[in-house]
Write a protein that holds these residues in place. Structure first.
Motif, PDB file in Angstrom:
ATOM      1  N   SER A 100       0.817  -1.221   0.000  1.00  0.00           N
ATOM      2  CA  SER A 100       0.000   0.000   0.000  1.00  0.00           C
ATOM      3  C   SER A 100       0.848   1.268   0.000  1.00  0.00           C
ATOM      4  O   SER A 100       0.642   2.169  -0.814  1.00  0.00           O
ATOM      5  CB  SER A 100      -0.952   0.007   1.195  1.00  0.00           C
ATOM      6  N   CYS A 101       1.830   1.347   0.935  1.00  0.00           N
ATOM      7  CA  CYS A 101       2.613   2.585   1.048  1.00  0.00           C
ATOM      8  C   CYS A 101       4.092   2.413   0.721  1.00  0.00           C
ATOM      9  O   CYS A 101       4.831   3.395   0.647  1.00  0.00           O
ATOM     10  CB  CYS A 101       2.472   3.157   2.463  1.00  0.00           C
ATOM     11  N   GLY A 102       4.557   1.173   0.527  1.00  0.00           N
ATOM     12  CA  GLY A 102       5.945   0.932   0.171  1.00  0.00           C
ATOM     13  C   GLY A 102       6.903   0.906   1.346  1.00  0.00           C
ATOM     14  O   GLY A 102       8.112   0.744   1.158  1.00  0.00           O
ATOM     15  N   SER A 103       6.399   1.024   2.553  1.00  0.00           N
ATOM     16  CA  SER A 103       7.273   1.026   3.726  1.00  0.00           C
ATOM     17  C   SER A 103       7.866  -0.362   3.968  1.00  0.00           C
ATOM     18  O   SER A 103       7.231  -1.384   3.673  1.00  0.00           O
ATOM     19  CB  SER A 103       6.476   1.466   4.956  1.00  0.00           C
ATOM     20  N   ASP A 104       9.100  -0.378   4.491  1.00  0.00           N
ATOM     21  CA  ASP A 104       9.720  -1.652   4.842  1.00  0.00           C
ATOM     22  C   ASP A 104       9.600  -1.949   6.334  1.00  0.00           C
ATOM     23  O   ASP A 104      10.209  -2.879   6.838  1.00  0.00           O
ATOM     24  CB  ASP A 104      11.184  -1.664   4.409  1.00  0.00           C
ATOM     25  N   LYS A 105       8.826  -1.135   7.041  1.00  0.00           N
ATOM     26  CA  LYS A 105       8.631  -1.327   8.487  1.00  0.00           C
ATOM     27  C   LYS A 105       7.443  -2.253   8.713  1.00  0.00           C
ATOM     28  O   LYS A 105       6.296  -1.823   8.829  1.00  0.00           O
ATOM     29  CB  LYS A 105       8.420   0.017   9.171  1.00  0.00           C
TER      30      LYS A 105
END
Length: 463
Positions: free
Chosen positions: A43-48
């Protein structure tokens, strides 16, 4: 453990086990897990990300060792700490809608064109309804992939499949099969033609003299020329000949019938196609039975009408035939006489827009072949196998080449370096463009080539 599964995105984590299902059937169950784990939020591309448990789900796979197979996939789920989205590990080789591997979907597609839905369902461990749904999705995909060009010469005919008459639409000009409809009833035809694409492109509408076909022409193709199919009209005369032959034979003794050996073949065959030896035998039959001679001559004169090269000569020949039909023959030739009196414009239109013998012979071959093939199949499968056979489609396709204009932007500053500023400003107000043409190729489909379909059917390729 060695990965013999054959799927790139999944690996086995245990040996397969055989499980008995209700009803006494067995299914092989293999536990697997994804080879790759998620590293970014879709959805947002975060790796967290942090792990949010494991969900185990069953997905059907192609049969292994002759038994249905289910993959029990242990699939991790992840929570994005930034947007709070929850998502599982990706499964690129899985069809989530059908709860099966994509290779099983392909397997079912191919098998459903050969075997019944219930047989395929038992083979892969699912219901016949699911198999039918996969098949219908496949047909929908084929219909969008192979969109047939609207025929200029549209033929409408019928063939008896699975005990009922079905309607066949053909592209006469290209000798291809355009559509196979489940019914030839007027109400059902109207439902289909209400959504017929580009009806204005049809220039000629060819059919037999059955009333509902004429009504379809009147309602949907009034601009197109209606042509009565020569084969069907000529058959009215041969049917009359056959009726007279049967009537005469019924009154004969066994000894007299021997004199008429092979009479049906000789009497129905056109005189122009008889061999010399056959002419002699036929002459003997005609001398012996005057009523048959009268019917044969009436039939032959009707057939001869079609040999004329223009509409005017043909009209005179048909008119002369109609007024000279012997009185005893009129009840037998009632159908042919009615066709001429009531539909003579449609009959004569043949001499403007001729339906070729190749088309007539091909559609009759196809009708017989489809009827044999239809035994044991559903109509939907017969239709799909006919319309979307790759060999027949390729033969009925054409590569169209067209020139397409293409604008190309050029930097023309260098060529103007010696021009004064005022001239430059007046002649050059932006990037200079020029137009080039390139040839673009496109495959267009007219339908399944009928002679090719007949050859495939007769060779047993669809058995």
């Amino acid at each position: 453990m060695i990965n013999t599964l054959g799927l790139k995105s999944l690996r086995p984590i245990s040996e397969s086990r055989r499980v008995e299902e209700p009803g006494g059937s067995f299914i092989s169950v293999l536990e697997v897990e994804p080879c790759h784990v998620s590293t970014r939020c879709p959805s947002c591309g975060s790796d967290k990300l942090h792990k949010h448990g494991v969900r185990s789900q069953h997905y059907l796979d192609v049969p292994h060792f002759g038994e249905p197979t289910s993959l029990l996939i242990h699939r991790k789920r992840w929570r994005c700490t930034v947007c709070r989205s929850l998502f599982p590990d990706p499964l690129p080789e899985i069809d989530e809608k059908r709860r099966a591997t994509t290779r099983l979907i392909d397997y079912v597609r191919k098998r459903s064109l050969i075997y019944t839905f219930s047989e395929v369902g038992r083979e892969v461990g699912t219901s016949d309804k699911t198999v039918k749904a996969i098949f219908e999705d496949y047909v929908e995909e084929l219909e969008s992939k192979y969109e047939f060009i609207t025929p200029k010469f549209l033929g409408i005919d019928e063939v008896k499949i699975l005990g009922e008459y079905r309607c066949i639409l053909t592209n006469i000009d290209k000798c291809t099969m355009y559509e196979l409809l489940p019914s030839r009833k007027l109400a059902d035809l109207r439902k289909y033609f209400d959504n017929f694409k580009n009806p204005e492109q049809v220039e000629v509408f060819t059919a037999d003299l059955w009333g509902p076909y004429a009504q379809i022409h009147k309602e949907y193709f009034p601009h197109a020329k209606m042509v009565a199919d020569r084969f069907h009209v000529q058959r009215m005369a041969t049917n009359a000949m056959e009726a007279v032959r049967k009537k005469v034979r019924k009154s004969l003794t066994q000894k007299e019938r021997i004199k008429m050996k092979n009479d049906r073949f000789l009497l129905l065959k056109n005189a122009s196609r008889l061999k010399e030896s056959e002419v002699e035998v036929l002459a003997g039959i005609l001398r012996e039975f005057p009523e048959i001679e009268m019917a044969w001559e009436t039939k032959e004169r009707f057939v001869d009408c079609w040999d004329h090269q223009n509409k005017e000569d043909a009209a005179r020949a048909f008119h002369e035939w109609a007024i000279t039909v012997p009185e005893p023959m009129k009840p037998f030739f009632k159908e042919a006489l009615s066709a001429w009196h009531n539909r003579q414009d449609d009959v004569l239109n043949y001499f403007d827009k001729r339906v070729t013998n190749a088309y007539t012979e091909s559609i009759n071959r196809l009708a017989k072949s489809i009827n044999r093939m239809g035994r044991g199949y559903s109509l939907e499968v017969v239709r799909a196998r006919m319309l979307y056979d790759e060999k027949a489609l390729k033969k009925g396709a054409m590569v169209e080449r067209a020139k397409v204009a293409e604008k190309i932007i050029e930097d023309d500053i260098d060529s103007m370096s010696n021009i004064g500023y005022a001239d430059l400003m007046s002649r050059y107000t932006g990037p200079k463009t020029k137009t080039k043409t390139k040839v673009v190729e496109k495959v267009v489909y007219y339908g399944a080539h009928i002679p090719t379909l007949c050859d495939l059917l007769e060779s047993g390729e669809f058995d």
